[in-house]
Design an enzyme around this catalytic site. Structure first.
Site, mmCIF file in Angstrom:
data_model
loop_
_atom_site.group_PDB
_atom_site.id
_atom_site.type_symbol
_atom_site.label_atom_id
_atom_site.label_comp_id
_atom_site.label_asym_id
_atom_site.label_seq_id
_atom_site.Cartn_x
_atom_site.Cartn_y
_atom_site.Cartn_z
ATOM 1 N N CYS A 142 -11.211 63.162 115.599
ATOM 2 C CA CYS A 142 -12.529 63.469 116.190
ATOM 3 C C CYS A 142 -12.572 64.906 116.717
ATOM 4 O O CYS A 142 -12.449 65.841 115.947
ATOM 5 C CB CYS A 142 -12.876 62.441 117.271
ATOM 6 S SG CYS A 142 -14.644 62.450 117.676
ATOM 7 N N LYS A 163 -26.875 62.105 119.282
ATOM 8 C CA LYS A 163 -25.527 61.574 119.152
ATOM 9 C C LYS A 163 -25.364 60.750 117.876
ATOM 10 O O LYS A 163 -26.173 59.875 117.577
ATOM 11 C CB LYS A 163 -25.212 60.705 120.374
ATOM 12 C CG LYS A 163 -23.782 60.199 120.465
ATOM 13 C CD LYS A 163 -23.597 59.430 121.769
ATOM 14 C CE LYS A 163 -22.159 59.022 121.997
ATOM 15 N NZ LYS A 163 -21.980 58.314 123.290
ATOM 16 N N SER A 192 -18.543 58.551 117.210
ATOM 17 C CA SER A 192 -19.227 58.729 118.487
ATOM 18 C C SER A 192 -19.093 60.193 118.885
ATOM 19 O O SER A 192 -18.098 60.604 119.485
ATOM 20 C CB SER A 192 -18.597 57.825 119.558
ATOM 21 O OG SER A 192 -19.185 58.071 120.814
ATOM 22 N N HIS A 235 -13.166 57.452 114.498
ATOM 23 C CA HIS A 235 -12.202 56.784 115.382
ATOM 24 C C HIS A 235 -11.794 55.440 114.795
ATOM 25 O O HIS A 235 -12.179 54.376 115.302
ATOM 26 C CB HIS A 235 -12.824 56.561 116.759
ATOM 27 C CG HIS A 235 -12.902 57.786 117.610
ATOM 28 N ND1 HIS A 235 -11.809 58.316 118.269
ATOM 29 C CD2 HIS A 235 -13.952 58.579 117.924
ATOM 30 C CE1 HIS A 235 -12.182 59.384 118.961
ATOM 31 N NE2 HIS A 235 -13.470 59.573 118.757
ATOM 32 N N GLU A 237 -9.088 54.047 115.139
ATOM 33 C CA GLU A 237 -8.233 53.344 116.097
ATOM 34 C C GLU A 237 -9.021 52.530 117.127
ATOM 35 O O GLU A 237 -8.433 51.728 117.874
ATOM 36 C CB GLU A 237 -7.327 54.345 116.831
ATOM 37 C CG GLU A 237 -7.983 55.146 117.945
ATOM 38 C CD GLU A 237 -8.855 56.305 117.472
ATOM 39 O OE1 GLU A 237 -9.450 56.997 118.317
ATOM 40 O OE2 GLU A 237 -8.947 56.516 116.232
ATOM 41 N N ARG A 249 -22.017 52.157 129.154
ATOM 42 C CA ARG A 249 -21.792 53.240 130.102
ATOM 43 C C ARG A 249 -22.884 54.301 129.994
ATOM 44 O O ARG A 249 -23.410 54.785 131.015
ATOM 45 C CB ARG A 249 -20.426 53.861 129.847
ATOM 46 C CG ARG A 249 -20.039 54.934 130.858
ATOM 47 C CD ARG A 249 -18.679 55.530 130.546
ATOM 48 N NE ARG A 249 -18.723 56.318 129.317
ATOM 49 C CZ ARG A 249 -17.964 56.085 128.269
ATOM 50 N NH1 ARG A 249 -17.123 55.073 128.264
ATOM 51 N NH2 ARG A 249 -18.046 56.871 127.195
#
Length: 326
Positions: A142, A163, A192, A235, A237, A249
């Site tokens: 990333c 985003k 993200s 990502h 992972e 969040r």
């Protein structure tokens, strides 16, 4: 796999509960084998979560792996207890006289800053320059991928209008690349981020190969010709609920973040999200460890060869035939 991590690291209990073979330092000491030494520069704010995610990915191999965690000395983590940092983390100066089979540089929540504005940028540049002579292969993730492409090749990151957030379908561009061995024609990757690397900028860089892309998310995986630097913009992972927790969040902060694409059934955040990237995540990390770390690294790390080309020299049916194969 037997994965060696520091005694009392929180990830150990979690991985053991998942029936992953984790060795403490005492058990590893009695095994007559040289483990692969993997260095992880963890730039993520929730370091314990990231540690666990990466160790889980690295566990799916018969190879023994020894992990060393580092963080920037020039930055104090606000989201991880200092006792944890003192107990389990080193700084670059602590390890700079060692050599490693592999290095992972994670993402970081600083993408809206220019690279030179990041407080630990100079320290990260020192690490990336040091890796040329002291690490067999580096996996950039990333923001870590954007930072690596900028430092090594001068490729800029570009601000997005909003985003990029969700789980997107991707397609291999070079199916013969061993990092993609076992991948399907379509595979999913979580993203993200607020910035991107333009595909055309990478295609115009003659020292890089584009390995996987997405119509919606753009560049996903590229690598140097010798595969000593591999860049993954997403990502793989991530856990099943990582994007969910991030979405909650962001909403709590009033950021107005859209529901992650291709993630919740019927785009309903009250439902458990789909987990459709797990198998390819294990494949990517397993392929990286096998083909670009294990088969490329010398038995004696002082002999790390900066000119070794694992996919272009001594390669027969995907197997390294040179002296580095153990």
């Amino acid at each position: 796999m037997p994965i060696k991590i520091p005694n009392d690291l929180p990830a150990m209990k979690i991985l053991q509960e998942e029936h992953i073979f984790v060795m403490d330092e005492k058990m590893a000491f009695h095994q007559d084998i040289r483990p692969l030494k993997i260095l992880i520069m963890n730039l993520m704010p929730t370091k314990i979560v990231t540690e666990t995610q990466l160790l889980r990915m690295l566990s799916n191999s018969p190879l023994q792996v020894e992990i060393t965690l580092i963080h920037p000395a020039s930055h104090v983590s606000k989201n991880t207890p200092q006792e944890h940092m003192l107990a389990f983390y080193n700084t670059f100066d602590d390890i700079k006289d060692q050599k490693f089979d592999g290095l992972i540089i994670t993402g970081a929540p600083v993408e809206n800053l220019e690279f030179e504005e990041v407080t630990y940028w100079e320290e990260l540049c020192r690490l990336m320059e040091w890796s040329r002579e002291n690490v067999t292969t580096t996996l950039h993730i990333c923001w870590g991928a954007q930072a690596g492409m900028y430092y090594h090749y001068g490729i800029p990151k570009v601000q997005l209008e909003k985003k990029l957030f969700g789980v997107y379908p991707h397609h291999p561009r070079k199916e013969a690349a061993r990092i993609l061995r076992g991948f399907d024609d379509t595979f999913y990757v979580p993203h993200s981020r607020y910035t991107t690397t333009r595909l055309e900028d990478v295609l115009n860089q003659p020292r890089l190969d584009v390995l996987a892309t997405s119509e919606d998310a753009g560049l996903c995986i590229c690598a140097s010709h010798d595969r000593r630097r591999i860049f993954v913009t997403g990502h793989l992972e991530y856990d099943r609920d990582t994007l969910k927790l991030e979405y909650e969040r962001d909403r709590a902060k009033g950021l107005g973040t859209d529901i992650p694409k291709n993630y919740f059934p019927d785009d309903d955040p009250s439902k458990d999200p789909y987990y459709k990237w797990k198998s390819h995540a294990y494949l990517l990390y397993g392929n990286w460890l096998n083909y670009y770390v294990y088969q490329a690294t010398p038995f004696d790390l002082k002999d790390v060869n900066k000119d070794f080309l694992p996919e272009r020299k001594g390669d027969v049916n995907g197997q390294n035939t040179g002296k580095n194969l153990r």
